[in-house]
Design a protein around this motif. Structure first.
Motif, PDB file in Angstrom:
ATOM      1  N   GLN A  33      -8.526   4.255   7.054  1.00  0.00           N
ATOM      2  CA  GLN A  33      -8.992   4.914   5.847  1.00  0.00           C
ATOM      3  C   GLN A  33      -7.840   5.727   5.259  1.00  0.00           C
ATOM      4  OE1 GLN A  33     -11.910   4.766   4.314  1.00  0.00           O
ATOM      5  NE2 GLN A  33     -12.857   3.371   5.805  1.00  0.00           N
ATOM      6  N   HIS A  39       0.804  -1.228   0.000  1.00  0.00           N
ATOM      7  CA  HIS A  39       0.000   0.000   0.000  1.00  0.00           C
ATOM      8  C   HIS A  39       0.839   1.281   0.000  1.00  0.00           C
ATOM      9  CE1 HIS A  39      -3.479  -2.522   0.775  1.00  0.00           C
ATOM     10  NE2 HIS A  39      -2.848  -3.076   1.814  1.00  0.00           N
ATOM     11  N   GLN A  45      -9.599   4.525   0.540  1.00  0.00           N
ATOM     12  CA  GLN A  45      -9.639   3.074   0.651  1.00  0.00           C
ATOM     13  C   GLN A  45      -9.615   2.667   2.117  1.00  0.00           C
ATOM     14  OE1 GLN A  45      -6.372   1.471  -1.533  1.00  0.00           O
ATOM     15  NE2 GLN A  45      -7.229   1.966  -3.545  1.00  0.00           N
ATOM     16  N   GLN A  46     -10.271   1.548   2.394  1.00  0.00           N
ATOM     17  CA  GLN A  46     -10.257   0.988   3.744  1.00  0.00           C
ATOM     18  C   GLN A  46      -9.230  -0.137   3.779  1.00  0.00           C
ATOM     19  OE1 GLN A  46     -14.093   0.333   5.466  1.00  0.00           O
ATOM     20  NE2 GLN A  46     -13.335  -1.215   6.878  1.00  0.00           N
ATOM     21  N   LEU A  47      -8.180   0.057   4.548  1.00  0.00           N
ATOM     22  CA  LEU A  47      -7.073  -0.895   4.604  1.00  0.00           C
ATOM     23  C   LEU A  47      -7.102  -1.629   5.930  1.00  0.00           C
ATOM     24  CD1 LEU A  47      -4.257   1.445   3.199  1.00  0.00           C
ATOM     25  CD2 LEU A  47      -5.832  -0.032   1.926  1.00  0.00           C
TER      26      LEU A  47
END
Length: 615
Positions: free
Chosen positions: A561, A498, A565-567
Motif C-alpha cells: 500500500q 511507480h 494505491q495497492q501495488l
C-alpha cells in the motif's frame, strides 16, 4: 586551634567550679578569693594567707592581661587566617574554572568533529548547545581573576583565541550544512586547528602554573599565621596556667582538679576515637565510591553495571535492601531489573511514574522511620515510614530525562550517622543513570551500524563478519550451511513505473516478509539494491530449497500500500549454494549463489534454483 584555646581558657575552669558547687563563672577574682579557705572534707591550706594575699591581685591582673592579649591576638590571627583561606579558596576556584574552560572548548570541538564525521543530528545539537558555554565559562574566569593584571591579560588572550577557534569550527559547520560533509572535511585546515588548540593549552597551562604559584605562596602564609597563632595561644595559656598554679596552693583542690582533668581527658579521647572512627568510615565510603566509578567505566553489559551497583550499595550500607527499576520503551512503566538484600520495605516489580515522589520531582525523596508526618510513595508498603527503617528513592537520570529509579531501604541509624551516606548514594545513582544511558546509546549505535535502515535486516558488513564465523562452526561440527541469494524480479521497471518511494516501500515490505519467514539462527541481510542474502546454518540443499520456495510463494502473494494505491504483487528469484558441496570459503559460496541466481533469472524468473557443482 580556636577550639582548643576556648576549652583551655573558659570551659575547663567552669567545670571545676560546678564540681565545687559554685556558679558557672570563669576563674576570676571571686574564684581566686576562695582559694585560701578550706575545702569541705579536706585539710586546711598550710600556706600563709598574708604572704599569698599580697600577690593575689597583681597575679590576677597579669593573668587577665595575658588572657586578653591572647584573645586579641587570636581574633587578629583568625581574621588573617580567614582572609588567607578565602584567597586559597579563590585560587582553587580559578584553577577549577580554567579546567572548566578547557573542557567546554574540548566539548565543542569533539561534538563538531563527531558531527562532521557522522552527520548525526544529536552531535550537531550538542555542538550548538555547547558553543555558547565557552564564552560563559571564559567570562566567569575573567571575573575571578580581574584582580590579577597578568592573569587577566592571559584570560583575554585565551578568550580571543577561543573565539577564533570557535569561528573556525562554525565556518566548517556552516560549510557542512550548505555543501555536505566532504566539502567540510576538505575545507578543514588541521594546521590552523592544531595551532589554535596549542595556544589555548599553552595559555591555560601558564595560567594554571601562575595560580599554583600563588596558591603555594598563600598556603605558606596561611601556615605561618597558623603557627604564630599556635605559639601565641600556647605561650599565653602556659603563662596564665603558671600564674594560676602559683595561686592555687591547696593540695586538695589541686588533686580534685587533676582528677577532673583526667576525666575530661578520657572523655576527649573517647570523642577523638569516635571522630577518628567517623573519619575512617568516611574514607572507606569515598574509596568505595571511587572504586565504583573506576569499575563502572569498564562495564560492557547492563547486568555488569547492575551487579557492580548492588555490591557497592551493600558495601556502603551493609544490610540494606532495595530494587533497581528501568523505564520501559513504552515510557509508561518502570520495570524492576534487579533486587538486593532482604526486603525491609516491599516495592512492586513494576510501577508508574506517578507512584513515586522521586520520579515526579526528579530528585531524591527520603522517608525516615522517626518522622511519621512525611508523605510516602505509592509503591511502598502502606503505613510508611516504618519504625527504625529509612527509605530512599533516587531517580536515575541522563540528558535531562528519567531512565529509571533506585530504591534503597536501610536501618535509620546507618543513614543518620551524619557522614552524608545519603549524598554518597545520590552520587552513585547519578553515575548509575549515566552509565546505563551510555550503554543504551552504545547499543543503539551498534545496532544502527549493523542494520540496513530501510528494511531492518542486517547489512552487508554484518554478513561478511558472520558468514565466515558460521561457516567455521558448521565445518567443525560437520554440518551443512546454505546461502540464498534473492533478487526482486523487474525491480527497475517497478521503480520506473511507480517511483523510487514506492520501490523503497516494496523493499521494506519484502524485508519484513523475509525476516518473518526465517529461523532465529538464520541471518537475513540486504546485500545491496534489490538483492537479499540469507545464511542458513545447519540446513542442507533440499531443506534450503523448501524454505526458499515458501519465501518465494509468500512474496508472490504480497502487495504494497503506497499513497492510497495497492501495488504488486511482485516476484523474486532465488539462487542457492550449499557448503560443502558448492564451496568451502565464504566468497565462493556467495559467488556460487549469485551465479545460480542469475541463471534462475535467465530461465524465466520467479523460481528457486540450486545447481550443485560438486564432482
Amino acid at each position: 586551634m580556636r577550639c582548643c584555646a576556648a576549652i583551655q581558657a573558659g570551659s575547663l575552669p567552669q567545670r571545676r567550679d560546678r564540681r565545687h558547687g559554685s556558679a558557672a563563672k570563669p576563674m576570676g577574682r571571686c574564684a581566686l578569693a576562695r582559694i585560701p579557705g578550706p575545702v569541705p572534707g579536706s585539710p586546711a591550706l598550710p600556706a600563709s594567707p598574708s604572704r599569698i594575699s599580697r600577690y593575689r591581685l597583681p597575679a590576677f591582673a597579669v593573668a587577665l592581661v595575658l588572657l586578653v592579649g591572647v584573645a586579641i591576638a587570636s581574633l587578629t590571627a583568625v581574621a588573617g587566617l580567614r582572609s588567607s583561606n578565602a584567597w586559597i579558596e579563590h585560587s582553587y576556584e580559578v584553577i577549577n574554572q580554567i579546567e572548566v574552560v578547557e573542557r567546554s572548548i574540548r566539548a565543542v570541538e569533539a561534538n563538531a568533529r563527531a558531527y562532521r564525521l557522522t552527520g548525526h543530528p544529536d552531535f550537531r545539537s550538542e555542538y550548538l548547545a555547547a558553543a555558547p558555554e565557552v564564552d560563559r565559562t571564559i567570562e566567569a574566569l575573567t571575573m575571578l581573576i580581574r584582580d590579577n593584571p597578568d592573569q587577566d591579560t592571559r584570560a583575554r588572550h585565551l578568550r580571543d583565541i577561543a573565539r577564533q577557534h570557535l569561528a573556525e569550527l562554525r565556518r566548517v559547520h556552516d560549510l557542512q550544512e550548505a555543501r555536505g560533509a566532504e566539502a567540510a572535511r576538505l575545507a578543514t585546515d588541521p594546521g590552523t586547528v592544531l595551532r589554535q588548540w596549542g595556544e589555548i593549552e599553552g595559555i591555560g597551562s601558564q595560567m594554571r602554573r601562575d595560580e599554583l604559584r600563588l596558591l603555594a605562596e598563600r598556603k605558606a602564609a596561611n601556615h605561618r599565621q597558623a603557627v604564630q597563632l599556635s605559639v601565641i595561644v600556647i605561650l599565653g595559656m602556659l603563662a596564665s596556667g603558671a600564674i594560676m598554679v602559683i595561686l592555687m596552693k591547696s593540695l586538695t583542690r589541686e588533686n580534685r582538679r587533676a582528677l577532673g582533668l583526667e576525666k575530661e581527658a578520657r572523655g576527649a579521647a573517647h570523642e577523638m576515637a569516635l571522630s577518628m572512627d567517623q573519619v575512617n568510615r568516611l574514607s572507606r565510603q569515598r574509596h568505595e565510591l571511587s572504586r565504583y566509578s573506576g569499575l563502572l567505566q569498564s562495564c560492557t553489559t547492563r547486568d555488569e553495571i547492575v551487579q557492580l551497583s548492588i555490591e557497592t550499595i551493600l558495601r556502603l550500607l551493609p544490610g540494606a535492601s532495595g530494587r533497581i527499576y528501568l523505564l520501559r520503551a513504552s515510557q509508561k512503566f518502570h520495570d524492576s531489573v534487579a533486587s538486593f538484600g532482604e526486603a525491609m520495605i516491599s516495592s512492586p516489580d513494576a510501577l508508574l511514574p506517578e507512584d513515586c515522589w522521586a520520579l515526579r520531582r526528579g530528585q531524591m525523596h527520603m522517608l525516615a522511620g522517626v518522622d511519621r508526618r512525611q508523605l510516602g510513595c505509592g509503591h511502598l508498603d502502606p503505613g510508611m515510614p516504618a519504625p527504625g527503617v529509612t527509605s530512599i528513592c533516587l531517580p536515575l537520570s541522563a540528558q535531562s530525562g528519567s531512565i529509571g529509579l533506585l530504591h534503597v531501604s536501610a536501618p535509620t541509624e546507618q543513614v543518620d550517622h551524619g557522614d552524608g551516606i545519603d549524598e554518597l548514594i545520590g552520587q552513585l545513582a547519578e553515575q548509575l543513570g549515566l552509565a546505563i544511558a551510555n550503554l543504551q546509546l552504545r547499543e543503539t549505535l551498534r545496532t544502527q551500524s549493523l542494520r540496513d535502515p530501510l528494511t531492518g535486516l542486517f547489512n552487508r558488513r554484518y554478513l561478511e563478519e558472520s558468514l565466515g564465523r558460521e561457516l567455521q562452526r558448521c565445518e567443525r561440527r560437520g554440518l551443512p550451511l546454505s546461502v540464498l541469494m534473492l533478487d526482486v524480479d523487474h525491480f527497475k521497471r517497478f521503480n520506473d513505473t511507480h517511483g523510487h518511494a514506492a520501490g523503497d516501500a516494496l523493499l521494506s515490505q519484502i524485508g519484513r516478509q523475509i525476516e518473518a519467514a526465517v529461523r532465529d539462527e538464520d541471518i537475513a541481510c540486504r546485500y545491496g539494491g534489490e538483492e537479499f542474502t540469507l545464511v542458513m546454518p545447519e540446513l542442507d540443499a533440499a531443506s534450503a530449497c523448501a524454505r526458499a520456495e515458501r519465501i518465494r510463494r509468500q512474496v508472490e502473494m504480497t502487495t504494497v500500500q503506497h499513497l492510497g494505491q495497492q501495488l504488486g504483487p511482485v516476484t523474486i528469484s532465488i539462487g542457492i549454494a550449499t557448503f560443502p558441496g558448492d564451496g568451502y570459503a565464504p566468497h565462493l559460496l556467495l559467488q556460487m549463489a549469485d551465479a545460480t541466481l542469475y541463471r534462475a533469472k535467465a530461465e524465466g524468473r520467479n523460481r528457486v534454483l540450486h545447481v550443485s557443482y560438486a564432482p
